[in-house]
Design an enzyme around this catalytic site. Structure first.
Site, mmCIF file in Angstrom:
data_model
loop_
_atom_site.group_PDB
_atom_site.id
_atom_site.type_symbol
_atom_site.label_atom_id
_atom_site.label_comp_id
_atom_site.label_asym_id
_atom_site.label_seq_id
_atom_site.Cartn_x
_atom_site.Cartn_y
_atom_site.Cartn_z
ATOM 1 N N GLY A 255 30.324 -61.606 56.667
ATOM 2 C CA GLY A 255 30.005 -63.042 56.700
ATOM 3 C C GLY A 255 28.553 -63.341 56.412
ATOM 4 O O GLY A 255 28.040 -64.400 56.756
ATOM 5 N N ASP B 86 31.855 -61.944 42.540
ATOM 6 C CA ASP B 86 31.698 -60.884 43.539
ATOM 7 C C ASP B 86 32.492 -59.640 43.164
ATOM 8 O O ASP B 86 32.005 -58.517 43.256
ATOM 9 C CB ASP B 86 32.166 -61.382 44.916
ATOM 10 C CG ASP B 86 31.422 -62.633 45.344
ATOM 11 O OD1 ASP B 86 30.431 -62.977 44.676
ATOM 12 O OD2 ASP B 86 31.831 -63.252 46.335
ATOM 13 N N GLU C 46 42.026 -62.603 47.033
ATOM 14 C CA GLU C 46 41.203 -63.551 47.792
ATOM 15 C C GLU C 46 41.802 -64.971 47.702
ATOM 16 O O GLU C 46 41.860 -65.698 48.678
ATOM 17 C CB GLU C 46 39.788 -63.536 47.207
ATOM 18 C CG GLU C 46 38.816 -64.375 47.947
ATOM 19 C CD GLU C 46 37.765 -63.561 48.691
ATOM 20 O OE1 GLU C 46 37.673 -62.336 48.489
ATOM 21 O OE2 GLU C 46 37.052 -64.158 49.495
ATOM 22 N N LEU D 45 27.091 -61.319 51.458
ATOM 23 C CA LEU D 45 26.891 -60.139 50.599
ATOM 24 C C LEU D 45 28.219 -59.621 50.050
ATOM 25 O O LEU D 45 28.294 -58.512 49.531
ATOM 26 C CB LEU D 45 26.179 -59.021 51.377
ATOM 27 C CG LEU D 45 24.828 -59.400 51.970
ATOM 28 C CD1 LEU D 45 24.230 -58.233 52.744
ATOM 29 C CD2 LEU D 45 23.881 -59.839 50.869
ATOM 30 N N THR E 89 28.322 -71.422 40.130
ATOM 31 C CA THR E 89 28.479 -71.616 38.689
ATOM 32 C C THR E 89 29.663 -70.816 38.156
ATOM 33 O O THR E 89 30.201 -71.147 37.106
ATOM 34 C CB THR E 89 27.209 -71.163 37.931
ATOM 35 O OG1 THR E 89 26.813 -69.904 38.479
ATOM 36 C CG2 THR E 89 26.083 -72.154 38.082
ATOM 37 N N ASP E 90 30.061 -69.759 38.905
ATOM 38 C CA ASP E 90 31.095 -68.868 38.335
ATOM 39 C C ASP E 90 32.435 -69.585 38.142
ATOM 40 O O ASP E 90 33.075 -69.442 37.103
ATOM 41 C CB ASP E 90 31.238 -67.552 39.115
ATOM 42 C CG ASP E 90 31.637 -67.687 40.571
ATOM 43 O OD1 ASP E 90 31.659 -68.822 41.096
ATOM 44 O OD2 ASP E 90 31.932 -66.649 41.193
ATOM 45 N N TYR F 80 34.000 -74.535 50.763
ATOM 46 C CA TYR F 80 33.905 -73.875 49.455
ATOM 47 C C TYR F 80 34.975 -74.441 48.519
ATOM 48 O O TYR F 80 34.684 -74.863 47.397
ATOM 49 C CB TYR F 80 34.091 -72.362 49.624
ATOM 50 C CG TYR F 80 33.972 -71.591 48.334
ATOM 51 C CD1 TYR F 80 32.753 -71.049 47.935
ATOM 52 C CD2 TYR F 80 35.062 -71.416 47.477
ATOM 53 C CE1 TYR F 80 32.631 -70.361 46.738
ATOM 54 C CE2 TYR F 80 34.957 -70.736 46.284
ATOM 55 C CZ TYR F 80 33.730 -70.208 45.919
ATOM 56 O OH TYR F 80 33.621 -69.532 44.727
HETATM 57 C C1 GLA Z 1 31.258 -66.754 46.931
HETATM 58 C C2 GLA Z 1 32.380 -66.610 45.909
HETATM 59 C C3 GLA Z 1 31.820 -66.414 44.495
HETATM 60 C C4 GLA Z 1 30.773 -67.471 44.169
HETATM 61 C C5 GLA Z 1 29.763 -67.618 45.291
HETATM 62 C C6 GLA Z 1 28.840 -68.768 45.067
HETATM 63 O O1 GLA Z 1 30.534 -65.559 47.055
HETATM 64 O O2 GLA Z 1 33.200 -65.514 46.228
HETATM 65 O O3 GLA Z 1 32.855 -66.411 43.556
HETATM 66 O O4 GLA Z 1 31.381 -68.689 43.855
HETATM 67 O O5 GLA Z 1 30.380 -67.800 46.558
HETATM 68 O O6 GLA Z 1 28.097 -68.549 43.925
#
Ligand code: GLA
Length: 382
Positions: free
Chosen positions: A119, A169, A157, A122, A33-34, A219
């Site tokens: 990986g 994150d 990143e 976390l 959702t971010d 992703y």
């Molecule tokens: C990873 C990305 C975050 C987020 C999550 C899924 O951790 O770094 O920005 O999108 O996946 O919620």
């Protein structure tokens, strides 16, 4: 861990280092959702990256990863570019981001290591970026705001690791607060701390130890699919400038113009956002069964609509559903492997963990990782 890294730094570089710690995170609910202008509910955990740094009076930087047993040298006279050494790119990306903001720094040496499984969903990479941005800026005497640290870390990143991640994150690693989750609006970056009442239950992570090699490209693909959906819907509903303005009605109205896949991605994002809002309200009255139900619903959406789960994660969540003391469970983070987050009543916790372990071992012939985590403050000098 801190003492070990400090000792190794002193032995190798004969200097007293500055010591930094940046935590990893859990996300209670609200995945993917971010980057869709939505809400998330993360918390920083007592596992992360420790980094020792000191200036070396030269024009180059020596970066040492204890866990990988590798070192990389970076010449500051050259422009900074991604290397073939994955972990180094997170630090070099941060160095590049600092430079682009006009925050100059001298040559330095850095040694780092962590107690956060790599990986596993976390956010070990965000923890590394955040340790680097705090450490390097502090070393050079540059005052830098928390928001700048977060955006430099995120950009590292994007540009040096090629993952078009959202803000969650890095935000959690910098802004975490002991015993609190953060309800973050990823569009405005407004946030509030929500105290976690963990008297009767707690969070336990079960690690599938699956690290999907396609995770990063998938992703980015999910992100593109959401964008595609939004662009299509906007043709009919120009008001939907982001997922925040998008409604289920608009989505339904555009269903025929969307592929089934893109429709599913969009409906997941809308539903998940809604769950975060409801979860925040439940959290105020204490963690429990209602919160847990939202976690199970989140997993179902991530697995069936967003398709970022895997059989190991699904099995752990299915097994959790059968255990009464487990209020809720879901995969967490980007997906395609990593951990499930389990909210388990204290009464019956040990038994539930061993039953989950057993189901996993019976299905896959190996043991999952089990981590009990505490919620702590964000990145800091230690
Ligand atoms: C990873 C990305 C975050 C987020 C999550 C899924 O951790 O770094 O920005 O999108 O996946 O919620």
């Amino acid at each position: 861990m801190k003492d070990k890294i400090k000792r190794i730094f002193r032995e190798q570089f004969l200097k007293e280092p500055l010591m930094v710690f940046a935590p990893g995170r859990i996300n209670l609910i609200g995945d993917h959702t971010d980057y869709n202008s939505g809400f998330v509910l993360p918390a920083a955990i007592n596992r992360g990256i420790f980094m020792a740094l000191a200036e070396n009076g030269t024009d180059s930087c020596k970066l040492v990863s204890l866990d990988m047993g590798e070192a990389v040298e970076v010449n500051l006279k050259n422009s900074l570019r991604p290397t073939n050494t994955g972990w180094a790119n997170y630090i070099i990306g941060v160095m590049d981001g600092l430079r682009n903001q006009g925050l100059e720094f001298n040559g330095f040496d850095a040694v780092f290591g962590g107690n956060i499984p790599i990986g596993s969903g976390l956010s070990s990479s965000a923890a590394l970026e955040c340790a680097a941005v705090l450490g390097i800026s502090r070393l050079s005497g540059n005052e830098i705001s928390e928001n700048d640290m977060i955006s430099i870390a995120q950009k590292a990143e994007h540009e040096f690791a090629g993952v078009k991640c959202g803000i969650m994150d890095q935000f959690a690693s910098i802004m975490g607060k002991e015993d609190n989750a953060m309800r973050l609006d990823c569009r405005s970056l407004r946030y509030e701390y929500l105290p976690l009442d963990l008297k009767d239950c707690g969070f336990v992570l079960l690690d599938t130890k699956v690290s999907h090699s396609l995770g990063n490209s998938q992703y980015n693909k999910r992100r593109e699919e959401c964008c595609e959906g939004l662009n299509t819907i906007r043709k009919k509903h120009p008001k939907a400038s982001s997922f925040r303005e998008l409604t289920m009605e608009m989505l339904e109205d555009s269903k025929n113009e969307l592929t089934e896949k893109v429709y599913n991605r969009c409906s997941f994002v809308l539903e998940e956002n809604n769950r975060v809002i409801r979860a925040g309200a439940y959290l105020r009255s204490g963690l429990g069964k209602e919160f847990g139900q939202l976690m199970y619903a989140s997993h179902e959406g991530l697995s069936n609509l967003y398709e970022v789960s895997c059989c190991e994660l699904d099995l752990l969540v299915e097994s959790a559903r059968r255990l009464k003391p487990v209020y809720g469970a879901r995969m967490m983070g980007g997906g395609f492997g990593g951990c499930t987050l389990n909210l388990i009543a204290n009464k019956g916790k040990e038994k539930s963990i061993s039953q989950l372990r057993q189901s996993f071992e019976t299905a896959f012939g190996r043991k999952p990782g089990v981590y009990e985590v505490n919620v702590i403050d964000g990145a800091r000098i230690i």
